[in-house]
Motif scaffolding. Structure first.
Motif, mmCIF file in Angstrom:
data_model
loop_
_atom_site.group_PDB
_atom_site.id
_atom_site.type_symbol
_atom_site.label_atom_id
_atom_site.label_comp_id
_atom_site.label_asym_id
_atom_site.label_seq_id
_atom_site.Cartn_x
_atom_site.Cartn_y
_atom_site.Cartn_z
ATOM 1 N N PHE A 111 5.973 -82.176 9.899
ATOM 2 C CA PHE A 111 4.951 -82.846 10.695
ATOM 3 C C PHE A 111 4.077 -81.748 11.352
ATOM 4 C CE2 PHE A 111 8.487 -83.962 13.488
ATOM 5 C CZ PHE A 111 7.775 -83.514 14.468
ATOM 6 N N ARG A 112 4.753 -80.631 11.476
ATOM 7 C CA ARG A 112 4.014 -79.632 12.313
ATOM 8 C C ARG A 112 3.251 -78.711 11.535
ATOM 9 N NH1 ARG A 112 9.455 -76.762 14.276
ATOM 10 N NH2 ARG A 112 9.456 -76.741 11.898
ATOM 11 N N GLY A 113 3.193 -78.756 10.267
ATOM 12 C CA GLY A 113 2.397 -78.201 9.305
ATOM 13 C C GLY A 113 3.067 -77.058 8.148
ATOM 14 N N GLY A 114 4.497 -76.962 8.550
ATOM 15 C CA GLY A 114 5.330 -76.168 7.737
ATOM 16 C C GLY A 114 5.615 -76.340 6.403
ATOM 17 N N PHE A 115 5.827 -75.698 5.232
ATOM 18 C CA PHE A 115 6.378 -75.997 3.971
ATOM 19 C C PHE A 115 7.836 -75.587 4.058
ATOM 20 C CE2 PHE A 115 2.138 -75.732 2.773
ATOM 21 C CZ PHE A 115 2.024 -76.719 1.782
ATOM 22 N N CYS A 116 8.823 -76.542 3.760
ATOM 23 C CA CYS A 116 10.275 -76.346 3.964
ATOM 24 C C CYS A 116 10.962 -77.447 2.779
ATOM 25 C CB CYS A 116 10.601 -76.764 5.292
ATOM 26 S SG CYS A 116 10.022 -78.560 5.729
ATOM 27 N N LYS A 117 12.406 -77.234 2.712
ATOM 28 C CA LYS A 117 13.355 -78.005 1.982
ATOM 29 C C LYS A 117 12.734 -78.135 0.482
ATOM 30 C CE LYS A 117 13.451 -82.148 3.030
ATOM 31 N NZ LYS A 117 12.814 -82.635 1.918
ATOM 32 N N PHE A 118 12.872 -77.032 -0.125
ATOM 33 C CA PHE A 118 12.670 -77.093 -1.543
ATOM 34 C C PHE A 118 13.860 -77.710 -2.504
ATOM 35 C CE2 PHE A 118 9.651 -74.210 0.077
ATOM 36 C CZ PHE A 118 8.819 -73.787 -0.718
ATOM 37 N N SER A 119 13.461 -78.571 -3.393
ATOM 38 C CA SER A 119 14.494 -79.350 -4.361
ATOM 39 C C SER A 119 13.881 -78.983 -5.754
ATOM 40 C CB SER A 119 14.584 -80.589 -4.065
ATOM 41 O OG SER A 119 13.589 -81.350 -4.017
ATOM 42 N N LEU A 120 13.670 -77.732 -6.051
ATOM 43 C CA LEU A 120 12.980 -77.256 -7.770
ATOM 44 C C LEU A 120 14.211 -77.189 -8.653
ATOM 45 C CD1 LEU A 120 10.132 -75.133 -6.552
ATOM 46 C CD2 LEU A 120 10.151 -77.429 -6.558
ATOM 47 N N ARG A 121 15.521 -76.908 -8.094
ATOM 48 C CA ARG A 121 16.499 -76.851 -9.003
ATOM 49 C C ARG A 121 16.926 -78.265 -9.178
ATOM 50 N NH1 ARG A 121 20.891 -73.375 -6.557
ATOM 51 N NH2 ARG A 121 20.156 -74.192 -4.766
ATOM 52 N N VAL A 131 11.209 -73.423 7.433
ATOM 53 C CA VAL A 131 9.917 -73.216 7.317
ATOM 54 C C VAL A 131 9.712 -71.934 6.555
ATOM 55 C CG1 VAL A 131 7.585 -72.935 8.029
ATOM 56 C CG2 VAL A 131 9.033 -74.613 9.084
ATOM 57 N N VAL A 132 9.081 -71.872 5.384
ATOM 58 C CA VAL A 132 8.759 -70.339 4.742
ATOM 59 C C VAL A 132 7.228 -69.832 5.322
ATOM 60 C CG1 VAL A 132 8.047 -69.371 2.494
ATOM 61 C CG2 VAL A 132 9.664 -71.482 2.736
ATOM 62 N N THR A 133 7.586 -68.696 5.866
ATOM 63 C CA THR A 133 6.621 -67.916 6.549
ATOM 64 C C THR A 133 5.132 -68.042 5.902
ATOM 65 O OG1 THR A 133 8.361 -66.788 7.646
ATOM 66 C CG2 THR A 133 6.265 -66.051 8.056
ATOM 67 N N HIS A 159 10.557 -67.876 12.767
ATOM 68 C CA HIS A 159 11.880 -66.881 13.325
ATOM 69 C C HIS A 159 12.032 -65.877 12.535
ATOM 70 C CE1 HIS A 159 12.410 -69.788 16.200
ATOM 71 N NE2 HIS A 159 12.969 -70.863 15.514
ATOM 72 N N SER A 160 11.353 -65.719 10.995
ATOM 73 C CA SER A 160 11.890 -64.785 10.013
ATOM 74 C C SER A 160 11.426 -63.265 10.586
ATOM 75 C CB SER A 160 11.124 -65.050 8.798
ATOM 76 O OG SER A 160 9.649 -64.924 8.959
ATOM 77 N N GLY A 161 10.618 -62.769 11.280
ATOM 78 C CA GLY A 161 9.853 -61.580 11.577
ATOM 79 C C GLY A 161 9.062 -60.966 10.560
#
Length: 901
Positions: A111-121, A131-133, A159-161
């Protein structure tokens, strides 16, 4: 230059932008649904259950030793565990509506706008991925040929840098969210410029649609509203990288990207596809946008998402366009990102809209053992799917169908959303709990003739169903990794039966074949330490396998208990077969003839092996031999007994239909005996006690009428034949007064077990849990009995606790404790909320001329009414109820005899 500090701030200096302007949230964000601001924090902080009592620990020591050896065997790959008991998943309080259709893999977005938690496998949810930067929307604003504003449209914490030159500082207080699956609205406000950006996310989850619903695609419709007196040049860029945010896949293979365009339509489409692999499976992401008049579209074919991102960021800032490519990123780089961007002029007091599409083409997949490959269902509808080259076609088709999809969603949801008598929380819950149909590790495969090589038990009837509709599976839970767990699907299946009935029929047909199937492979079960075959003939399997192994070939991954001894699986199969025949396929007699032989066999087998004293009623064996797998029942039990009574009644009906007079006669006589035993042994005068013998014997169980509820939802006239309605209503009233009103201040749903004294039963793990899906089922039964207001109050506790109090939205757990804990996030059973909608339609004439739905109070009114109810109820002692229970049974019989005379 030094600024002068004022010793006394003025009102104007203290006022926030909200206080000194007239900005209001857009109407889209104000509609029904789950709402949050980006700085939202849970009111009630929870963690996974980790505090069993000393006695429970002592009892579990043998299990702990056996399970620990199994757990250590998978030290370096815990993903292979069907349940990781020692390391349960912890929730993340910022999840939102997931992206994607059904069975094609899902991508989470918070709900903040980030893409996360993939379940493609297939069947595996990468919950630990944050969240993927590089997966972002970026807003760039220019005025007089100079960039005056550029930020990532996300308030998620990074936080990824990576991409350190990008500006991720969008104020959380200026981001508002509304989720209403399969859509969401995220609004970003830039008060200093008078701009408001709304991103509407749309996935093609469409009831009774078995084509578009399978598409691995999501649309993002972006409105930019300029309420200022200034004219801007605005750019909105959409960026996406390879992989899933999991470092295992980010550098797994060389990447490549290619642009694509269409010119044959009124509004051309441009985009870019990004080829890579995920766990050695080819995957292509597609990004695309529709060209608008007076808009400049730019495409970036590659940039490096692992560096600081300065070249990409600065080019966008200087020109308003994304660069065609980044020179430092090679054509075959192992980490690559792509982008599409629209640049347009935005005059004062105007709004413009642009559409973007995201697709993920992963057509050929495999499970963990790599025994065989599967084609996703959507490949049936696209050419060249074998080559994995339809990411562009998916984007184009989605952009073309956007209006049609939204019209279909509106048509589906409007009767509920606009109904004046339904409370707002329910309007949100009924759709938002459906998130699991997309995000439950769901798979939907195209039929393959080669399956029969490994699955010789598949019948011609089932294969024909699969050829027509495909093969469907979903997980019990993100952390209970088992496909189509049947004892749980029993509750959740109402969502499929209501919305995609052909999928439900296919699943049921497949389980019919599984009844005859056996796996002669001895295994030792963790809980009791006993040895038995993995799958016993004449038993419904617990599940169809672990996705880290090979579902459908290696079934019954659940080796905690020997589920061949479970009493509810077979009964649930019988009842579900009846519902699916009566409601979904009554015109197709072949479904009845497909299921009846299996039903007859398992009912006769149960009568022979589970009725220990020949009285017509099956007994539990003192182990956790049913879905409450840590809560022991012994002798006659209310839960299994009610399922048995209902199963006998529908078996009689099916025997009549197929003209099996001998079986009909046997089951009729058995039912009459079983009803008497059930009442004599369990009826207390106000409710049916938990079971005949166990530490929880006198407990009031929320699910005590499970069989009656399911049968009542399908055939009310048959349900009334298995138990007297006055008893049912009394038991329901007791459940409501004790399990609902005396648990969690009456605001948390129905606790599984409550002692008659009004004290929560803590004798066993699970007795003191509130099961979200069971609470919805109890609410459904209350609706069937005309107690609509009590039903909605009961169900509201489950939804409001998860979505409004604890940060468990879009990851509803199996269980909640009264405080501190939850268990098994991302769970299948809460889909049973669709049983409430089913009951509203069947028993209240919902949205018809015969509707008898009362006006329901608001959440606030409900809380007030409930507080009064709690104050009214006195604390009953177990003696006051139980000492007179036999008298109540006698009184009932005398009354019945008098009426008969």
């Amino acid at each position: 230059m030094r600024r002068r500090r004022s010793s006394k701030p003025t009102k104007k200096m203290l006022a926030s932008p909200e206080e000194h302007d007239d900005w209001l949230l857009p109407s889209d964000v104000l509609g029904p649904g789950w709402k949050a601001r980006a700085d939202r924090k849970p009111k009630d902080k929870r963690v996974p259950f980790n505090r069993p009592t000393p006695y429970q620990i002592y009892e579990a020591l043998p299990f702990v030793r056996r399970y620990f050896m199994y757990w250590m065997k998978h030290t370096f790959d815990k993903e292979k565990l069907f349940i990781n008991t020692f390391q349960p998943l912890k929730h993340k309080p910022y999840y939102g509506v997931p992206c994607g259709g059904i069975g094609c893999g899902a991508i989470g977005r918070d709900f903040r706008g980030g893409f996360c938690k993939f379940s493609l496998r297939p069947g595996l949810v990468e919950h630990k991925v944050d969240v993927v930067t590089a997966d972002q929307f970026i807003l760039s604003v220019r005025e007089n040929d100079s960039c005056i504003y550029q930020k990532v449209l996300s308030a998620a914490d990074i936080h990824s840098g990576q991409l350190s030159t990008w500006d991720f500082s969008f104020p959380k207080k200026h981001v508002h969210y509304r989720g209403l699956f399969p859509r969401s609205w995220t609004t970003y406000r830039i008060p200093e410029l008078g701009l408001t950006v709304t991103i509407r996310q749309v996935s093609p989850v469409l009831p009774h649609n078995y084509e578009d619903t399978t598409y691995p695609v999501c649309l993002f419709i972006i409105d930019v509203d300029n309420s200022s007196t200034r004219e801007y040049q605005v750019s909105v860029a959409f960026t996406f990288r390879n992989g899933t945010g999991n470092r295992r896949w980010e550098r797994e293979s060389e990447c490549s990207a290619v642009r694509f365009e269409t010119y044959d339509e009124k509004e051309p489409i441009s985009g870019v596809s990004l080829d890579h692999t995920i766990s050695s499976m080819p995957c292509t992401y597609g990004l695309a946008t529709t060209h608008k008049e007076s808009t400049t579209t730019s495409i970036c074919e590659r940039f490096d998402p692992s560096r600081n991102g300065s070249a990409f960021w600065n080019h966008l800032m200087q020109t308003g366009d994304v660069p065609s490519f980044e020179e430092e990123c090679s054509i075959n780089a192992r980490e690559m990102a792509v982008s599409v961007c629209n640049r347009f002029n935005l005059p004062p007091n105007s709004k413009k809209t642009h559409d973007y599409a995201l697709s993920w083409d992963m057509p050929k997949v495999h499970f963990g053992s790599v025994t065989r490959s599967y084609h996703r269902r959507y490949t049936r509808f696209f050419e060249a799917s074998e080559a994995g080259s339809v990411a562009d076609s998916l984007c184009v088709r989605a952009l073309r169908l956007r209006n049609q999809w939204e019209e279909e969603i509106e048509k589906w949801q409007s009767p509920i959303l606009t109904h004046e008598k339904l409370p707002d929380w329910y309007k949100s819950a009924i759709f938002n709990e459906l998130y699991f149909i997309t995000d439950g590790g769901t798979v939907w495969f195209e039929f393959d003739e080669n399956w029969a090589d490994h699955e010789t038990h598949l019948s011609e009837y089932t294969k024909e169903k699969m050829k027509s509709i495909g093969r469907f599976g979903y997980l019990e839970s993100w952390e209970y990794r088992m496909v189509n767990t049947y004892d749980v699907h029993f509750y959740a299946s109402y969502a499929l039966a209501e919305l995609w009935p052909q999928l439900e029929l296919t699943v049921q047909s497949e389980f019919t074949d599984q009844v005859y199937h056996s796996i002669e492979k001895p295994t030792r079960f963790h809980m009791e330490g006993d040895w038995a075959n993995v799958k016993t003939a004449s038993r419904v399997p617990h599940d169809l396998g672990n996705p880290a192994d090979e579902p459908w070939i290696a079934t019954n991954a659940y080796v905690m208990h020997d589920t061949g001894k479970w009493k509810d699986l077979n009964m649930k199969y019988v009842l579900t077969s009846w519902r699916d025949y009566v409601v979904l396929s009554e015109e197709h007699q072949e479904f009845l003839h497909h299921t009846w032989p299996a039903i007859r066999m398992i009912m006769l087998e149960a009568l022979e092996n589970w009725d220990q004293n020949g009285d017509g009623m099956i007994e539990n064996f003192g182990k956790a031999d049913q879905t409450y797998d840590a809560w022991q029942m012994e002798g006659v039990s209310a839960y299994c007994g009610s399922l048995w009574l209902a199963s006998l009644r529908v078996s009689i009906e099916m025997a009549v239909l197929v003209k099996d007079e001998e079986t009909e006669k046997l089951f009729r006589s058995t039912l009459e005996k079983a009803k008497k035993v059930f009442i004599d042994v369990l009826w207390t005068g106000t409710y049916f006690r938990f079971c005949e013998r166990s530490r929880s014997r006198e407990t009031v169980m929320a699910d005590q009428l499970c069989g009656y509820w399911f049968l009542q939802s399908v055939s009310p006239e048959l349900a009334d034949e298995i138990l007297p309605n006055p008893m049912v209503r009394s038991a329901l009233d007791t459940i409501y007064r004790l399990n609902v009103c005396r648990f969690g201040n009456g605001q948390m749903g129905a606790v599984n077990g409550m002692k008659p004294s009004g004290v929560v039963d803590r004798e066993y793990i699970q007795a003191d849990e509130m099961w979200t899906g069971v609470t919805y089922a109890v609410a459904s039964l209350l609706i069937q009995q005309g107690e609509v207001e009590k039903a909605f109050h009961t169900a509201s506790g489950s939804y409001l606790t998860c979505f409004e109090q604890t940060g468990l939205q879009y990851q509803t757990p199996e269980a909640l404790y009264e405080s501190k804990f939850y268990r098994a996030i991302g769970y299948m059973r809460p889909l049973s909320i669709w049983a409430m909608q089913w009951s509203l339609k069947k028993h209240c004439g919902f949205n018809t001329s015969k509707e008898n739905l009362p006006t329901l109070p608001s959440t606030t009114t409900t809380a007030t009414v409930q507080k009064t109810e709690i104050e009214r109820i006195t604390v009953e002692t177990s003696a006051s109820e139980d000492s007179s229970s036999l008298g109540y049974v006698s009184d009932y019989r005398e009354e019945k005899t008098t009426k008969t005379r």
